[in-house]
Design an enzyme around this catalytic site. Structure first.
Site, PDB file in Angstrom:
ATOM      1  CD  GLU A  96      -0.742  -0.886  -0.932  1.00 24.38           C
ATOM      2  OE1 GLU A  96      -1.852  -0.479  -0.510  1.00 24.38           O
ATOM      3  OE2 GLU A  96       0.336  -0.655  -0.357  1.00 24.38           O
ATOM      4  CE  LYS A 128       3.112   1.864   0.625  1.00 21.36           C
ATOM      5  NZ  LYS A 128       1.902   1.131   1.120  1.00 21.36           N
ATOM      6  CB  CYS A 160      -0.673   2.671  -0.754  1.00 21.67           C
ATOM      7  SG  CYS A 160      -1.909   2.910   0.549  1.00 21.67           S
TER       8      CYS A 160
END
Lengths: 304, 304
Positions: free
Chosen positions: B41, B117, B166
């Site tokens: 990331e 995300k 993540c």
């Protein structure tokens, strides 16, 4: 808390002999300080869905009430010891419905929670040419109670609790349904094959035990809850069942695990405050979940 | 497949120096036979949400197109090597929207999939008195693409793929949304704290690395998919990040894992047929899921 793993229960074992084992496990767990004892799925009998059965040969496996006269001594002794328990059994309702069920019983003998297995594995029709079947979808209806959280006993520090049965523990949706009710203690029993008794699949007992621990660990962590996951284990009527009963903390760590495939007690203290870190930070659902992107989980059943 | 873990990228490191590290990792992975290289990331910069920033000090961290002139050498070299990659970056759209994003690039340089995300951790407002912040909710909007599965390259055997970033990897809903699209290979990068840089929480780096592996293992198993989960690791601008980058098989087993907190490549062959056992038996969703009992997962955000 105690995980009360059972070794195998053979088809020819009497109800009385099995009840005596349950009572001995209860005594041992109470002697080790446990106030809640978690027994396996279908704890009173052999795992009968491995055979194609009907008539009386099938009917003997169902409980027509919980408690009933056959199991009353377990309820009585638990109340004398001020110990509660989770136990799985085959339920036949007065209306003739059949479920793979479990109850959690308080230290005063009252039933605090009831659950009916939602994720039934196996098939309705027997698979031709196989010695051993998995006919849970034939012998049980899908659980109709959803995933109802409930309050545990005061002497257990009143945990918010949830129950699962066997295959349910592999389904993160089931854990999350309880997680969204704030559970701090999940209890579940299982009868899981140690190998393919018909000689097909290649997963060995080590891998299957790893899977059993992994799903309890991962889902306990992701829902910031304690979990007690308990086997009926060993060579049961010629078909192997894994052991590996375990108590898992809210960080997903195994804090106690059985070593045998027999009747065996492991205990651990479960500090409910250990759930707080996860529930208020990493898994603060209100702050971090995004249900607008989860529609697929209920709009689809299978892969599309 | 390769997990291309990066050591820390300090605030004062030049774009050129970081790009040179990415190119070196790409070369090493290709030399080891990898055809898909998974980077972390926010791979082009330090993890800037740890500070309260504005104006130019903030703007320098965003990519205004992917690829762009700064990152073009990585795209060019990958195409020369016929290697694809996943990489995370801070995205600023022409409309001024900001996302914590990732792309998967094919061996011919085309972008095969894009992801933004969904599960942003941290807060919008800085926490008073803390040296280090977690301001992802301030610097990014929630991903608006959902969880879109896509087809990988033919040279990778055309896996059905999904991306996470993540914190997403800790949310079983995200994995299941991909699982319901039949994913065989999940790729994800992370920057995860090794400890509380402000001295608060008690979880150490060992426990946090265990959590990182556990969620990838558990969710890979429960969705019968390969997973490659890759860290930016080490002491970055005074704040520690865990390593533990890993490649996980569809049984949830770690088949390769980094040992350092530095730039490090680990590779594994990922046989997509290994997904079949899970997808057709234990996790045959069409046969075994019961969405009528999962309503709570989308009807509720937090605990009720």
């Amino acid at each position: 808390m105690a995980a009360a793993q059972m070794g195998p229960t053979q088809k020819q074992d009497t109800r009385e002999a099995t009840l005596a084992r349950l009572l001995a496990l209860l005594e041992e767990a109470a002697g080790k300080g446990a106030q809640l004892v978690v027994f396996p799925e279908l704890a009173f009998t052999t795992f009968f869905p491995r055979w194609l059965l009907d008539g009386d040969a099938l009917e003997i496996y169902y409980e027509r009430g919980m408690p009933n006269s056959h199991v009353q001594p377990l309820f009585d002794r638990a109340r004398e010891l001020s110990v509660g328990f989770y136990i799985g059994y085959a339920e036949l309702t007065p209306e003739g419905e059949r479920f793979n069920a479990a109850v959690t019983v308080g230290p005063d003998g009252t039933i605090l929670g009831k659950y009916r297995k939602v994720h039934l594995p196996g098939s309705v029709e027997p698979k031709p040419g196989q010695t051993y079947q998995q006919l849970e979808k034939r012998y049980f209806e899908y659980g109709d109670l959803g995933f109802p959280a409930f309050e545990g006993a005061e002497s257990w520090n009143t945990p918010r609790m949830g129950m699962l049965i066997c295959n349910d523990r592999r389904w993160p949706e089931a854990w999350r349904a309880y997680g969204l009710q704030g559970v701090e203690l999940m209890v579940m029993g299982y009868n899981s094959a140690a190998y393919d008794p018909n000689g097909g699949a290649t997963e060995d007992a080590g891998l299957r035990t790893f899977h059993s621990s992994l799903v309890a660990q991962g889902n306990a962590y992701m829902n910031a809850t304690w979990a007690v996951s308990v086997a009926k284990a060993g060579d049961e009527d010629g078909s192997g069942l894994i052991g590996g009963s375990c108590i898992i903390d809210p960080d997903g760590r195994i804090v106690a695990q059985t070593e045998s495939l027999d009747d065996e007690i492991v205990v651990a203290e479960c500090d409910l405050d250990a759930c707080l870190q996860g529930k208020t930070k990493m898994f603060n659902f209100a702050a971090h979940r995004r249900p607008e992107h989860y529609r697929r989980l209920i709009d689809q059943v299978g892969v599309e």
